[in-house]
Design a protein around this motif. Sequence first.
Motif, PDB file in Angstrom:
ATOM      1  N   UNK A   1       0.847  -1.197   0.000  1.00  0.00           N
ATOM      2  CA  UNK A   1       0.000   0.000   0.000  1.00  0.00           C
ATOM      3  C   UNK A   1       0.878   1.241   0.000  1.00  0.00           C
ATOM      4  N   UNK A   2       1.925   1.246   0.820  1.00  0.00           N
ATOM      5  CA  UNK A   2       2.870   2.368   0.805  1.00  0.00           C
ATOM      6  C   UNK A   2       3.552   2.472  -0.549  1.00  0.00           C
ATOM      7  N   UNK A   3       3.879   1.330  -1.147  1.00  0.00           N
ATOM      8  CA  UNK A   3       4.507   1.346  -2.472  1.00  0.00           C
ATOM      9  C   UNK A   3       3.593   2.017  -3.493  1.00  0.00           C
ATOM     10  N   UNK A   4       2.307   1.708  -3.437  1.00  0.00           N
ATOM     11  CA  UNK A   4       1.372   2.346  -4.368  1.00  0.00           C
ATOM     12  C   UNK A   4       1.222   3.834  -4.061  1.00  0.00           C
TER      13      UNK A   4
ATOM     14  N   UNK B   1      -7.875  -3.737  -1.399  1.00  0.00           N
ATOM     15  CA  UNK B   1      -7.968  -4.682  -0.286  1.00  0.00           C
ATOM     16  C   UNK B   1      -9.441  -4.888   0.070  1.00  0.00           C
ATOM     17  N   UNK B   2      -9.917  -6.143   0.150  1.00  0.00           N
ATOM     18  CA  UNK B   2     -11.344  -6.377   0.361  1.00  0.00           C
ATOM     19  C   UNK B   2     -11.840  -5.971   1.742  1.00  0.00           C
ATOM     20  N   UNK B   3     -10.936  -5.785   2.711  1.00  0.00           N
ATOM     21  CA  UNK B   3     -11.370  -5.389   4.054  1.00  0.00           C
ATOM     22  C   UNK B   3     -11.025  -3.941   4.379  1.00  0.00           C
ATOM     23  N   UNK B   4      -9.822  -3.527   4.067  1.00  0.00           N
ATOM     24  CA  UNK B   4      -9.411  -2.165   4.430  1.00  0.00           C
ATOM     25  C   UNK B   4      -9.770  -1.127   3.368  1.00  0.00           C
ATOM     26  N   UNK B   5      -9.959  -1.574   2.123  1.00  0.00           N
ATOM     27  CA  UNK B   5     -10.231  -0.654   1.031  1.00  0.00           C
ATOM     28  C   UNK B   5      -8.992   0.021   0.463  1.00  0.00           C
ATOM     29  N   UNK B   6      -7.798  -0.263   1.017  1.00  0.00           N
ATOM     30  CA  UNK B   6      -6.573   0.356   0.504  1.00  0.00           C
ATOM     31  C   UNK B   6      -6.276  -0.151  -0.903  1.00  0.00           C
ATOM     32  N   UNK B   7      -5.686   0.716  -1.729  1.00  0.00           N
ATOM     33  CA  UNK B   7      -5.196   0.320  -3.041  1.00  0.00           C
ATOM     34  C   UNK B   7      -3.735  -0.087  -2.894  1.00  0.00           C
TER      35      UNK B   7
ATOM     36  N   UNK C   1       7.946  -1.102 -11.439  1.00  0.00           N
ATOM     37  CA  UNK C   1       7.013  -1.469 -10.379  1.00  0.00           C
ATOM     38  C   UNK C   1       7.618  -2.495  -9.425  1.00  0.00           C
ATOM     39  N   UNK C   2       8.394  -3.438  -9.966  1.00  0.00           N
ATOM     40  CA  UNK C   2       9.054  -4.417  -9.100  1.00  0.00           C
ATOM     41  C   UNK C   2      10.013  -3.740  -8.121  1.00  0.00           C
ATOM     42  N   UNK C   3      10.651  -2.657  -8.564  1.00  0.00           N
ATOM     43  CA  UNK C   3      11.622  -1.966  -7.707  1.00  0.00           C
ATOM     44  C   UNK C   3      11.011  -1.443  -6.415  1.00  0.00           C
ATOM     45  N   UNK C   4       9.719  -1.178  -6.413  1.00  0.00           N
ATOM     46  CA  UNK C   4       9.112  -0.474  -5.284  1.00  0.00           C
ATOM     47  C   UNK C   4       9.219  -1.254  -3.978  1.00  0.00           C
TER      48      UNK C   4
ATOM     49  N   UNK D   1      11.720  -2.672  -2.925  1.00  0.00           N
ATOM     50  CA  UNK D   1      13.086  -2.555  -2.431  1.00  0.00           C
ATOM     51  C   UNK D   1      13.315  -1.313  -1.575  1.00  0.00           C
ATOM     52  N   UNK D   2      12.309  -0.470  -1.412  1.00  0.00           N
ATOM     53  CA  UNK D   2      12.488   0.768  -0.655  1.00  0.00           C
ATOM     54  C   UNK D   2      12.466   0.461   0.839  1.00  0.00           C
ATOM     55  N   UNK D   3      13.548   0.756   1.589  1.00  0.00           N
ATOM     56  CA  UNK D   3      13.583   0.390   3.007  1.00  0.00           C
ATOM     57  C   UNK D   3      12.486   1.025   3.852  1.00  0.00           C
ATOM     58  N   UNK D   4      12.018   2.214   3.480  1.00  0.00           N
ATOM     59  CA  UNK D   4      10.959   2.843   4.271  1.00  0.00           C
ATOM     60  C   UNK D   4       9.662   2.042   4.271  1.00  0.00           C
ATOM     61  N   UNK D   5       9.500   1.153   3.302  1.00  0.00           N
ATOM     62  CA  UNK D   5       8.281   0.350   3.231  1.00  0.00           C
ATOM     63  C   UNK D   5       8.466  -1.034   3.867  1.00  0.00           C
ATOM     64  N   UNK D   6       9.585  -1.302   4.495  1.00  0.00           N
ATOM     65  CA  UNK D   6       9.945  -2.661   4.887  1.00  0.00           C
ATOM     66  C   UNK D   6      10.030  -2.844   6.402  1.00  0.00           C
ATOM     67  N   UNK D   7       9.947  -4.122   6.805  1.00  0.00           N
ATOM     68  CA  UNK D   7      10.296  -4.548   8.155  1.00  0.00           C
ATOM     69  C   UNK D   7      11.110  -5.831   8.013  1.00  0.00           C
TER      70      UNK D   7
END
Length: 317
Positions: free
Chosen positions: A176-179, A230-236, A263-266, A268-274
């Motif tokens: 979701x953050x990637x989008x 997302x079918x529950x949260x509604x996030x894209x 799009x695959x690269x997204x 790889x962004x550490x801010x979106x990761x755990x």
Amino acid sequence: MTITTPAAPAAPVPAQLREARIPEDGLYEGRRLLRRLPEGTEERPYEHFEVVPQGRTIGAEIRGIDLSRPLTPVLREELNRALLEWKVLFFRAQHLTSEAQRAFARNWGELEVNPLLAGGSSPDVVLFDKGAGTTPTFENVWHTDVTFREKPALGAVLQLREVPPSGGDTMWADMAAAYDNLPQSVKDRIDGATAVHDFIPGFIRFYGPERLVPLQDEFPPVEHPVVRTHPESGRRMLFVNTSFTTHITGMDRAESDRLLRFLFQQAHVPEYQVRFRWQAGDIAFWDNRATQHYAVDDYVPHRRVAERVAIAGDRPY
């Protein structure tokens, strides 16, 4: 006597900035939008367990729950809210039996059988037994599980039975953050687009045709939206991945390849990761609809043993 006023120093001539160009469609520095909850959603406290965040938008350790005990409806509902909000939940030192692990996962639906991976104690348990001399399979690539299915998995519950002395972490990325952070021009291009997913690219790396050909009819190529809701949260959320997405429907192959690489690269962004450092008996429960993950392969010749159960999902839209 004549007094001469010194002339003002000449203004410096601006230096000529040399021409420079970096490749297009890359990842660049700058502040990113990091929104954990859907827009307009208010933060609410948790009443039945402690939530310890492990990342800004993704990943939380859940404390104060024994997963070997049946979940009450209220506890199940609150855990589901935590899953939607944090996308991957970690439970330390649970040491579940395979049956207890399956029972916990069944709180979210029927379990999925994957004929492409080694079976454990029952057909719906996948066994990952990695180390020197074991049959290699490769999960050290950013991917979403089984998107080659018409209905990809809702989520998965993974438990480490044996951990190496170092290494063997798993990473998850928030799609979701990637989008959210895609350029608007890219969002406009992929809005309403679909892409083809196929199991063969992800498995041909370690299985021969004799293993894959008999499964072609069971798993034909399928189309999914490039951006799913997302079918529950509604996030894209961005819903393409390196392992299984082959091309964008109706697009020239070269153009599709270039856009998919971006799009695959997204992921790889550490801010979106755990990133999670395992101990034996730990559990990770992730929302496969909203994440990609990457199993870090840095522990051979040491052994790493895990069991995973996957929960059947619905068709993306």
